[in-house]
Design a protein around this motif. Structure first.
Motif, mmCIF file in Angstrom:
data_model
loop_
_atom_site.group_PDB
_atom_site.id
_atom_site.type_symbol
_atom_site.label_atom_id
_atom_site.label_comp_id
_atom_site.label_asym_id
_atom_site.label_seq_id
_atom_site.Cartn_x
_atom_site.Cartn_y
_atom_site.Cartn_z
ATOM 1 N N ALA A 9 0.819 -1.220 0.000
ATOM 2 C CA ALA A 9 0.000 0.000 0.000
ATOM 3 C C ALA A 9 0.854 1.270 0.000
ATOM 4 C CB ALA A 9 -0.953 -0.002 1.186
ATOM 5 N N SER A 10 2.129 1.144 -0.375
ATOM 6 C CA SER A 10 3.005 2.320 -0.454
ATOM 7 C C SER A 10 3.066 2.836 -1.890
ATOM 8 C CB SER A 10 4.421 1.933 0.017
ATOM 9 O OG SER A 10 5.396 2.694 -0.672
ATOM 10 N N GLY A 11 2.799 4.115 -2.045
ATOM 11 C CA GLY A 11 2.878 4.718 -3.385
ATOM 12 C C GLY A 11 4.286 4.637 -3.953
ATOM 13 N N ALA A 38 9.862 -3.980 9.474
ATOM 14 C CA ALA A 38 10.588 -4.959 8.646
ATOM 15 C C ALA A 38 11.729 -4.326 7.838
ATOM 16 C CB ALA A 38 9.616 -5.669 7.704
ATOM 17 N N THR A 39 11.746 -2.995 7.750
ATOM 18 C CA THR A 39 12.845 -2.330 7.023
ATOM 19 C C THR A 39 14.020 -2.008 7.953
ATOM 20 O OG1 THR A 39 11.599 -0.303 7.364
ATOM 21 C CG2 THR A 39 11.486 -1.287 5.174
ATOM 22 N N ARG A 40 13.894 -2.382 9.221
ATOM 23 C CA ARG A 40 14.937 -2.032 10.195
ATOM 24 C C ARG A 40 15.670 -3.272 10.725
ATOM 25 N NH1 ARG A 40 15.693 3.505 9.501
ATOM 26 N NH2 ARG A 40 13.874 3.931 8.209
ATOM 27 N N THR A 41 15.422 -4.420 10.140
ATOM 28 C CA THR A 41 16.117 -5.638 10.586
ATOM 29 C C THR A 41 17.533 -5.645 9.990
ATOM 30 O OG1 THR A 41 15.424 -6.912 8.666
ATOM 31 C CG2 THR A 41 13.922 -6.918 10.553
ATOM 32 N N ASN A 50 19.671 2.437 4.134
ATOM 33 C CA ASN A 50 18.761 3.545 4.438
ATOM 34 C C ASN A 50 17.446 3.052 5.036
ATOM 35 O OD1 ASN A 50 18.173 6.308 4.506
ATOM 36 N ND2 ASN A 50 17.175 6.271 2.506
ATOM 37 N N GLY A 51 17.238 1.743 5.085
ATOM 38 C CA GLY A 51 16.076 1.188 5.780
ATOM 39 C C GLY A 51 14.741 1.552 5.177
ATOM 40 N N LYS A 52 14.680 1.591 3.844
ATOM 41 C CA LYS A 52 13.406 1.954 3.206
ATOM 42 C C LYS A 52 13.118 1.078 2.001
ATOM 43 C CE LYS A 52 13.417 6.797 4.604
ATOM 44 N NZ LYS A 52 12.629 6.512 5.806
ATOM 45 N N VAL A 53 11.822 0.867 1.768
ATOM 46 C CA VAL A 53 11.375 0.243 0.528
ATOM 47 C C VAL A 53 10.839 1.354 -0.381
ATOM 48 C CG1 VAL A 53 10.842 -2.106 1.249
ATOM 49 C CG2 VAL A 53 9.189 -0.303 1.758
ATOM 50 N N PRO A 54 10.858 1.139 -1.699
ATOM 51 C CA PRO A 54 11.195 -0.082 -2.418
ATOM 52 C C PRO A 54 12.703 -0.290 -2.565
ATOM 53 C CG PRO A 54 10.638 1.645 -4.002
ATOM 54 C CD PRO A 54 10.397 2.218 -2.632
ATOM 55 N N THR A 65 18.116 1.503 -5.036
ATOM 56 C CA THR A 65 17.126 2.074 -4.123
ATOM 57 C C THR A 65 16.584 3.367 -4.747
ATOM 58 O OG1 THR A 65 18.820 3.321 -2.942
ATOM 59 C CG2 THR A 65 18.314 1.127 -2.101
ATOM 60 N N GLU A 66 15.558 3.914 -4.143
ATOM 61 C CA GLU A 66 14.883 5.148 -4.558
ATOM 62 C C GLU A 66 13.946 4.889 -5.751
ATOM 63 O OE1 GLU A 66 14.679 8.017 -2.939
ATOM 64 O OE2 GLU A 66 16.044 7.285 -1.425
ATOM 65 N N SER A 67 12.655 5.037 -5.451
ATOM 66 C CA SER A 67 11.618 4.701 -6.437
ATOM 67 C C SER A 67 11.798 5.444 -7.763
ATOM 68 C CB SER A 67 10.242 5.007 -5.849
ATOM 69 O OG SER A 67 10.142 6.372 -5.468
ATOM 70 N N ASN A 68 12.143 6.726 -7.703
ATOM 71 C CA ASN A 68 12.211 7.474 -8.960
ATOM 72 C C ASN A 68 13.447 7.099 -9.779
ATOM 73 O OD1 ASN A 68 9.796 8.589 -8.303
ATOM 74 N ND2 ASN A 68 10.573 10.645 -7.833
ATOM 75 N N GLU A 98 8.366 15.839 -7.283
ATOM 76 C CA GLU A 98 7.551 14.860 -6.541
ATOM 77 C C GLU A 98 8.188 14.534 -5.190
ATOM 78 O OE1 GLU A 98 6.167 10.927 -5.173
ATOM 79 O OE2 GLU A 98 8.158 11.297 -5.949
ATOM 80 N N GLN A 99 9.513 14.330 -5.196
ATOM 81 C CA GLN A 99 10.172 13.914 -3.955
ATOM 82 C C GLN A 99 10.398 15.057 -2.965
ATOM 83 O OE1 GLN A 99 11.721 10.498 -2.809
ATOM 84 N NE2 GLN A 99 9.696 10.359 -3.720
ATOM 85 N N TYR A 100 10.482 16.280 -3.469
ATOM 86 C CA TYR A 100 10.797 17.390 -2.550
ATOM 87 C C TYR A 100 9.571 18.228 -2.173
ATOM 88 C CZ TYR A 100 13.486 21.108 -0.342
ATOM 89 O OH TYR A 100 13.989 21.996 0.576
HETATM 90 N N1 LIG Z 1 12.670 8.446 -1.338
HETATM 91 C C1 LIG Z 1 12.303 7.064 -1.120
HETATM 92 C C2 LIG Z 1 11.260 7.009 -0.022
HETATM 93 C C3 LIG Z 1 10.976 5.585 0.412
HETATM 94 C C4 LIG Z 1 10.114 5.535 1.640
HETATM 95 O O1 LIG Z 1 9.806 6.553 2.286
HETATM 96 N N2 LIG Z 1 9.712 4.315 1.980
HETATM 97 C C5 LIG Z 1 8.878 4.103 3.142
HETATM 98 C C6 LIG Z 1 7.586 3.411 2.703
HETATM 99 S S1 LIG Z 1 6.689 4.452 1.598
HETATM 100 C C7 LIG Z 1 9.585 3.179 4.111
HETATM 101 O O2 LIG Z 1 10.227 2.237 3.701
HETATM 102 N N3 LIG Z 1 9.469 3.451 5.399
HETATM 103 C C8 LIG Z 1 9.955 2.559 6.414
HETATM 104 C C9 LIG Z 1 11.017 3.143 7.272
HETATM 105 O O3 LIG Z 1 11.416 4.310 7.082
HETATM 106 O O4 LIG Z 1 11.448 2.403 8.166
HETATM 107 C C10 LIG Z 1 11.774 6.453 -2.418
HETATM 108 O O5 LIG Z 1 11.152 7.179 -3.200
HETATM 109 O O6 LIG Z 1 11.996 5.256 -2.651
#
Ligand SMILES: N[C@@H](CCC(=O)N[C@@H](CS)C(=O)NCC(=O)O)C(=O)O
Length: 213
Positions: A9-11, A38-41, A50-54, A65-68, A98-100
């Protein structure tokens, strides 16, 4: 074969998924419950410090990393990324916008309303997020009242990037009725070949959105 690690459900996660669908490319999707840690394991942080999806993993194991950035790489050589250097730069300009200027307000308002308790202190941020989000939507409305797509005559990655959270802006408390050009554009995006909608938030998150003032 590409593997995409994401939260359904993440854009941000849906952007590369939508493009892969529209390109007709095979990929493997790995669900990551990012709101629940689950992004912090250690295993996930080894993939993306950076602990983020996607997170996109190429067949040879290379990681992006980084959707764009994924949109740019996946769209290379396809009609989704303009061939002309100026038009490509215009697409990048909208990705950075979009990102900023958009995602930090429109997406974060949605997150706070749907993924934090009704008494969360973060809810105090919502009025400012709405104000800044409306500024971004006004910029989009102005542009779309002159051109059907963000980079002119053809649908492309700038549209995908901006669609991701504008299409669910109502979850963040944004009323789009004052933006007719955005409304028409959202309908055009949903009618593009191979379009796949982002999955709805889980019932508990949908209930929080519904109950949010
Ligand atoms: N700038 C990153 C942003 C990614 C982002 O904010 N991901 C969120 C989900 S939408 C996430 O993984 N959050 C979990 C966390 O920060 O632990 C991108 O566009 O890929």
């Amino acid at each position: 074969m590409i593997t995409l690690h994401g939260y359904t459900a993440s854009g941000n996660c849906h952007k590369p998924r939508l493009l892969l669908e529209q390109l007709g490319r095979a990929y493997r999707w790995v669900d990551v419950d990012s709101p629940n840690g689950a992004t912090r394991t250690p295993a996930f942080l080894a993939l993306n410090p950076n602990g983020k999806v996607p997170v996109l993993v190429r067949g040879d194991g290379a990681v992006l990393t980084e959707s764009n950035a994924m949109l740019v790489w996946l769209a290379e050589g396809s009609p989704f990324l303009p061939a002309d250097a100026w038009q490509r730069a215009q697409a990048l300009s909208w990705l950075f916008f979009e990102q900023y200027s958009h995602e930090p307000y429109v997406a974060v308002a949605r997150f706070i309303r749907g993924w934090t308790p009704l008494d969360a202190p973060r809810r105090a941020e919502l009025p400012a997020l709405l104000e800044r989000g409306h500024q971004a939507l006004a910029v989009m409305e102005r542009h779309l009242s002159r051109t059907p797509w963000f980079t002119g005559e053809a649908y492309g990655i700038a549209d995908i990037a901006l669609f991701a959270y504008t299409g669910v802006a109502h979850h963040g408390g944004f009323d789009l009725s004052a933006y007719p050009a955005i409304g028409d554009w959202l309908a055009r995006v949903r009618a593009t070949p191979g379009f796949r909608a982002m999955p709805d938030p889980a019932p508990a998150n949908a209930a929080l959105i519904e109950a949010s003032p």
